[in-house]
Write an enzyme that holds these catalytic residues in place. Structure first.
Site, PDB file in Angstrom:
ATOM      1  N   ASN A 125     -93.721 -77.939 -75.943  1.00 42.50           N
ATOM      2  CA  ASN A 125     -93.420 -79.380 -75.907  1.00 42.50           C
ATOM      3  C   ASN A 125     -92.630 -79.728 -77.164  1.00 42.50           C
ATOM      4  OD1 ASN A 125     -95.327 -80.216 -78.080  1.00 42.50           O
ATOM      5  ND2 ASN A 125     -96.827 -79.430 -76.628  1.00 42.50           N
ATOM      6  N   GLY A 137     -95.577 -76.034 -64.524  1.00 40.35           N
ATOM      7  CA  GLY A 137     -97.021 -76.239 -64.614  1.00 40.35           C
ATOM      8  C   GLY A 137     -97.314 -77.726 -64.761  1.00 40.35           C
ATOM      9  N   GLY A 139    -101.678 -74.285 -70.956  1.00 43.88           N
ATOM     10  CA  GLY A 139    -100.845 -73.392 -70.145  1.00 43.88           C
ATOM     11  C   GLY A 139    -100.359 -72.170 -70.900  1.00 43.88           C
ATOM     12  N   ASP A 169     -99.408 -61.630 -67.210  1.00 48.50           N
ATOM     13  CA  ASP A 169     -99.616 -62.584 -68.302  1.00 48.50           C
ATOM     14  C   ASP A 169     -98.518 -62.269 -69.316  1.00 48.50           C
ATOM     15  OD1 ASP A 169    -100.357 -63.752 -70.709  1.00 48.50           O
ATOM     16  OD2 ASP A 169    -102.452 -63.140 -70.573  1.00 48.50           O
ATOM     17  N   SER A 218     -91.459 -75.620 -67.111  1.00 47.87           N
ATOM     18  CA  SER A 218     -91.703 -76.943 -66.495  1.00 47.87           C
ATOM     19  C   SER A 218     -92.487 -76.918 -65.184  1.00 47.87           C
ATOM     20  CB  SER A 218     -90.384 -77.717 -66.249  1.00 47.87           C
ATOM     21  OG  SER A 218     -89.845 -78.209 -67.434  1.00 47.87           O
ATOM     22  N   ASP A 266     -98.175 -72.003 -73.199  1.00 44.62           N
ATOM     23  CA  ASP A 266     -98.052 -72.317 -74.635  1.00 44.62           C
ATOM     24  C   ASP A 266     -99.364 -71.972 -75.357  1.00 44.62           C
ATOM     25  OD1 ASP A 266     -97.063 -73.365 -76.992  1.00 44.62           O
ATOM     26  OD2 ASP A 266     -97.075 -75.457 -76.346  1.00 44.62           O
ATOM     27  N   TYR A 303     -95.808 -79.956 -66.341  1.00 45.36           N
ATOM     28  CA  TYR A 303     -94.626 -80.814 -66.308  1.00 45.36           C
ATOM     29  C   TYR A 303     -94.152 -81.101 -64.875  1.00 45.36           C
ATOM     30  CZ  TYR A 303     -93.935 -81.036 -71.389  1.00 45.36           C
ATOM     31  OH  TYR A 303     -94.066 -81.300 -72.742  1.00 45.36           O
TER      32      TYR A 303
END
Ligand code: AR6
Length: 164
Positions: free
Chosen positions: A22, A117, A30, A8, A115, A32, A119
């Site tokens: 984003n 996940g 996710g 993690d 990107s 973020d 995205y």
């Protein structure tokens, strides 16, 4: 050197961790969401002051409650099939994040799979782009870490690095 680990990313004691953000920089799901939860509300306040970030670019904040000193927020492209400049934009994320890390004196940095996940960027293609750019910067850092959330992602990065 480039290192692959399964972890993690919020637990890593490195100079900088990279966030798959984003364009609003105001948090999300996710990685973020995990970073914002672990860093505490000061991170959101710092991101609010920045006022957003275009796709492919990067912005830096302190890590606040995280063990990492810095969070570098980059905005990956949403995958639309590959003909909307996605590879260049994804490479820009890695390059701009590494440049910002250097400017701030970071010697160790960890990346999630930007990107890959929600995205929707195909993981194998994304890992190849990540490794190409990391190789360009390898000698400027003590460690560039590919921080994989799953064992499958770790195996993928190890394969890409071995073929590289
Ligand atoms: N540590 C390391 N990697 C993680 C962690 C973690 N704690 N959590 C997830 N991953 P995603 P994106 C991996 O969806 O595709 C957010 O809502 C995950 O397995 O986090 O760039 C933002 O606000 C995957 O490989 O980011 C944006 O709106 C990778 O991190 C949007 O999602 C990226 O998955 C960005 O989408």
């Amino acid at each position: 050197m480039i290192k692959v680990i399964q972890a993690d990313i919020t637990t890593l004691s490195v100079d900088a961790i990279v966030n798959a953000a984003n364009t609003t920089l105001l948090g999300g799901g996710g990685v973020d969401g995990a970073i914002h939860r672990a860093a505490g509300p000061e991170l959101l306040a710092a991101c609010r002051k920045i006022g957003g970030c275009p796709t492919g670019e990067a912005r830096i904040t302190p890590g606040f409650k995280l063990p990492a000193k810095w969070v570098i927020h980059t905005v990956g492209p949403v995958w639309h099939g590959g003909d909307r400049n996605e590879p260049t934009l994804l490479a820009n994320c890695y390059r701009n994040s590494l440049e910002l890390a250097l400017k701030n004196g970071a010697k160790t940095i960890a990346f999630p799979g930007i990107s890959t996940g929600v995205y929707g960027y195909p993981k194998d293609q994304a890992a190849k782009i990540a490794v190409i750019v990391m190789r360009e910067y390898e000698n400027k850092f003590d460690e560039i870490i590919c921080c994989c959330f799953s064992g499958g992602d770790k195996a993928l990065y190890e394969k890409v690095l071995a073929e590289d």
